[in-house]
Design a protein around this motif. Sequence first.
Motif, PDB file in Angstrom:
ATOM      1  N   ILE A 140       0.827  -1.215   0.000  1.00 41.11           N
ATOM      2  CA  ILE A 140       0.000   0.000   0.000  1.00 41.11           C
ATOM      3  C   ILE A 140       0.859   1.262   0.000  1.00 41.11           C
ATOM      4  CG2 ILE A 140      -1.716   1.327   1.306  1.00 41.11           C
ATOM      5  CD1 ILE A 140      -2.841  -1.422   2.207  1.00 41.11           C
ATOM      6  N   ILE A 141       1.763   1.359   0.946  1.00 42.44           N
ATOM      7  CA  ILE A 141       2.553   2.584   1.098  1.00 42.44           C
ATOM      8  C   ILE A 141       3.587   2.746  -0.014  1.00 42.44           C
ATOM      9  CG2 ILE A 141       4.122   3.855   2.618  1.00 42.44           C
ATOM     10  CD1 ILE A 141       1.109   3.685   3.500  1.00 42.44           C
ATOM     11  N   ALA A 142       4.337   1.703  -0.335  1.00 46.88           N
ATOM     12  CA  ALA A 142       5.375   1.827  -1.369  1.00 46.88           C
ATOM     13  C   ALA A 142       4.794   2.265  -2.720  1.00 46.88           C
ATOM     14  CB  ALA A 142       6.167   0.530  -1.503  1.00 46.88           C
ATOM     15  N   PRO A 143       3.707   1.640  -3.213  1.00 47.67           N
ATOM     16  CA  PRO A 143       3.152   2.119  -4.487  1.00 47.67           C
ATOM     17  C   PRO A 143       2.668   3.569  -4.415  1.00 47.67           C
ATOM     18  CG  PRO A 143       2.297  -0.064  -3.971  1.00 47.67           C
ATOM     19  CD  PRO A 143       3.040   0.411  -2.759  1.00 47.67           C
ATOM     20  N   ALA A 144       2.019   3.928  -3.313  1.00 51.22           N
ATOM     21  CA  ALA A 144       1.516   5.301  -3.166  1.00 51.22           C
ATOM     22  C   ALA A 144       2.671   6.298  -3.075  1.00 51.22           C
ATOM     23  CB  ALA A 144       0.621   5.406  -1.926  1.00 51.22           C
ATOM     24  N   PHE A 145       3.704   5.946  -2.346  1.00 53.49           N
ATOM     25  CA  PHE A 145       4.846   6.840  -2.172  1.00 53.49           C
ATOM     26  C   PHE A 145       5.589   7.031  -3.493  1.00 53.49           C
ATOM     27  CE2 PHE A 145       8.456   8.632   0.158  1.00 53.49           C
ATOM     28  CZ  PHE A 145       7.800   9.295   1.172  1.00 53.49           C
ATOM     29  N   LEU A 146       5.724   5.948  -4.262  1.00 50.49           N
ATOM     30  CA  LEU A 146       6.383   6.052  -5.563  1.00 50.49           C
ATOM     31  C   LEU A 146       5.556   6.918  -6.523  1.00 50.49           C
ATOM     32  CD1 LEU A 146       8.750   5.212  -7.367  1.00 50.49           C
ATOM     33  CD2 LEU A 146       7.414   3.186  -8.002  1.00 50.49           C
ATOM     34  N   PHE A 147       4.247   6.739  -6.490  1.00 49.21           N
ATOM     35  CA  PHE A 147       3.347   7.553  -7.308  1.00 49.21           C
ATOM     36  C   PHE A 147       3.502   9.033  -6.940  1.00 49.21           C
ATOM     37  CE2 PHE A 147      -0.980   9.252  -8.224  1.00 49.21           C
ATOM     38  CZ  PHE A 147      -0.986   9.027  -9.595  1.00 49.21           C
ATOM     39  N   LEU A 148       3.546   9.318  -5.648  1.00 51.44           N
ATOM     40  CA  LEU A 148       3.744  10.691  -5.176  1.00 51.44           C
ATOM     41  C   LEU A 148       5.080  11.241  -5.668  1.00 51.44           C
ATOM     42  CD1 LEU A 148       2.799  13.081  -3.391  1.00 51.44           C
ATOM     43  CD2 LEU A 148       4.022  11.966  -1.499  1.00 51.44           C
ATOM     44  N   PHE A 149       6.119  10.424  -5.635  1.00 57.26           N
ATOM     45  CA  PHE A 149       7.436  10.848  -6.112  1.00 57.26           C
ATOM     46  C   PHE A 149       7.355  11.286  -7.584  1.00 57.26           C
ATOM     47  CE2 PHE A 149      11.478   9.929  -8.229  1.00 57.26           C
ATOM     48  CZ  PHE A 149      12.343  10.695  -7.473  1.00 57.26           C
ATOM     49  N   PHE A 150       6.708  10.474  -8.413  1.00 55.76           N
ATOM     50  CA  PHE A 150       6.569  10.820  -9.828  1.00 55.76           C
ATOM     51  C   PHE A 150       5.819  12.138  -9.998  1.00 55.76           C
ATOM     52  CE2 PHE A 150       7.946   6.553 -10.595  1.00 55.76           C
ATOM     53  CZ  PHE A 150       8.381   6.499 -11.909  1.00 55.76           C
ATOM     54  N   ASN A 162       7.667  15.579 -11.294  1.00 52.94           N
ATOM     55  CA  ASN A 162       7.132  16.140 -12.535  1.00 52.94           C
ATOM     56  C   ASN A 162       6.791  17.620 -12.339  1.00 52.94           C
ATOM     57  OD1 ASN A 162       6.049  15.353 -15.349  1.00 52.94           O
ATOM     58  ND2 ASN A 162       4.335  16.478 -14.432  1.00 52.94           N
ATOM     59  N   PHE A 163       6.125  17.925 -11.247  1.00 52.93           N
ATOM     60  CA  PHE A 163       5.760  19.312 -10.924  1.00 52.93           C
ATOM     61  C   PHE A 163       7.012  20.169 -10.725  1.00 52.93           C
ATOM     62  CE2 PHE A 163       5.062  22.447  -7.532  1.00 52.93           C
ATOM     63  CZ  PHE A 163       4.164  23.287  -8.183  1.00 52.93           C
ATOM     64  N   LEU A 164       7.975  19.664  -9.937  1.00 57.62           N
ATOM     65  CA  LEU A 164       9.190  20.437  -9.661  1.00 57.62           C
ATOM     66  C   LEU A 164      10.047  20.632 -10.916  1.00 57.62           C
ATOM     67  CD1 LEU A 164      10.253  19.005  -6.167  1.00 57.62           C
ATOM     68  CD2 LEU A 164       9.169  21.215  -6.667  1.00 57.62           C
ATOM     69  N   GLU A 165       9.921  19.726 -11.864  1.00 61.14           N
ATOM     70  CA  GLU A 165      10.655  19.874 -13.122  1.00 61.14           C
ATOM     71  C   GLU A 165       9.922  20.802 -14.091  1.00 61.14           C
ATOM     72  OE1 GLU A 165      11.107  15.824 -14.404  1.00 61.14           O
ATOM     73  OE2 GLU A 165      12.698  15.424 -12.957  1.00 61.14           O
ATOM     74  N   GLY A 166       8.723  21.267 -13.696  1.00 61.87           N
ATOM     75  CA  GLY A 166       7.959  22.185 -14.540  1.00 61.87           C
ATOM     76  C   GLY A 166       7.307  21.522 -15.734  1.00 61.87           C
ATOM     77  N   LYS A 167       7.089  20.216 -15.649  1.00 59.00           N
ATOM     78  CA  LYS A 167       6.492  19.487 -16.767  1.00 59.00           C
ATOM     79  C   LYS A 167       4.982  19.424 -16.622  1.00 59.00           C
ATOM     80  CE  LYS A 167      10.661  16.842 -17.611  1.00 59.00           C
ATOM     81  NZ  LYS A 167      11.290  15.531 -17.579  1.00 59.00           N
ATOM     82  N   ASN A 168       4.305  19.140 -17.739  1.00 59.16           N
ATOM     83  CA  ASN A 168       2.846  19.128 -17.742  1.00 59.16           C
ATOM     84  C   ASN A 168       2.285  17.732 -17.440  1.00 59.16           C
ATOM     85  OD1 ASN A 168       3.053  17.640 -20.122  1.00 59.16           O
ATOM     86  ND2 ASN A 168       2.730  19.426 -21.432  1.00 59.16           N
ATOM     87  N   LEU A 169       0.968  17.649 -17.423  1.00 58.79           N
ATOM     88  CA  LEU A 169       0.268  16.407 -17.105  1.00 58.79           C
ATOM     89  C   LEU A 169       0.527  15.321 -18.145  1.00 58.79           C
ATOM     90  CD1 LEU A 169      -1.540  15.272 -14.933  1.00 58.79           C
ATOM     91  CD2 LEU A 169      -3.516  16.093 -16.205  1.00 58.79           C
ATOM     92  N   ASN A 170       0.669  15.697 -19.402  1.00 55.60           N
ATOM     93  CA  ASN A 170       0.986  14.717 -20.449  1.00 55.60           C
ATOM     94  C   ASN A 170       2.327  14.054 -20.198  1.00 55.60           C
ATOM     95  OD1 ASN A 170      -1.401  15.173 -21.833  1.00 55.60           O
ATOM     96  ND2 ASN A 170      -0.498  16.765 -23.135  1.00 55.60           N
ATOM     97  N   SER A 171       3.276  14.855 -19.764  1.00 56.00           N
ATOM     98  CA  SER A 171       4.594  14.325 -19.436  1.00 56.00           C
ATOM     99  C   SER A 171       4.511  13.342 -18.266  1.00 56.00           C
ATOM    100  CB  SER A 171       5.546  15.474 -19.094  1.00 56.00           C
ATOM    101  OG  SER A 171       6.789  14.980 -18.678  1.00 56.00           O
TER     102      SER A 171
END
Length: 195
Positions: A116-126, A130-139
């Motif tokens: 439960i936690i590892a998949p959610a945490f990895l998803f949060l990381f992505f 993505n946000f911190l790199e300034g990329k969009n939702l498609n990226s």
Amino acid sequence: MPAASKLTRGSGNVPLHTLLLRTYLQLLHSRPVLTKSLTSGILSALGNLLSQKIEQRRKTKSTTENVDLVALLRFAAYGLFFTGPLSHYFYLFLEQGVPSSTPMAGLRRLLLERLIIAPAFLFLFFIVMNFLEGKNLNSLNRKLKDSYWSALVMNWKVWTPFQFINVNYIPVQFRVLFANLVAFFWYAYLSSTRK
């Protein structure tokens, strides 16, 4: 800053490493979330720095290339604002939700963390990266489609033994630090073995 967090030498001429450890333990007791967050931020940034240096040396046989400070700051921010505080509360929840007296507590803790936690945490990381790199939702969608599953499988393969040790044998106040140190050395190892 409270007196407990100041670096001062006692009358016994205490070695610096002992003094630093003592100060860290005092801060861990008096301000656990802040201490774990700062530790996570620092270790995440240092892990990224080490990874960059190993990668540069491998590619160019030189360490004179510039450090990607923006990447360093992204990892520091992720450790500071996400890894440290979220891990702190998760490990407390795990300790209270699945106490050692529960039948098969070790296996239950591990399964909760891994499934439960590892998949959610990895998803949060992505998402955060993505946000911190300034990329969009498609990226983000492309990155999740191309990399999420393989990253999760690798996470399960590599982290499961460490997390079993962490959630069952490491005292709760040191679990965030233990996970951060394992991550630091794992990313350094990955950088040094990449071809």
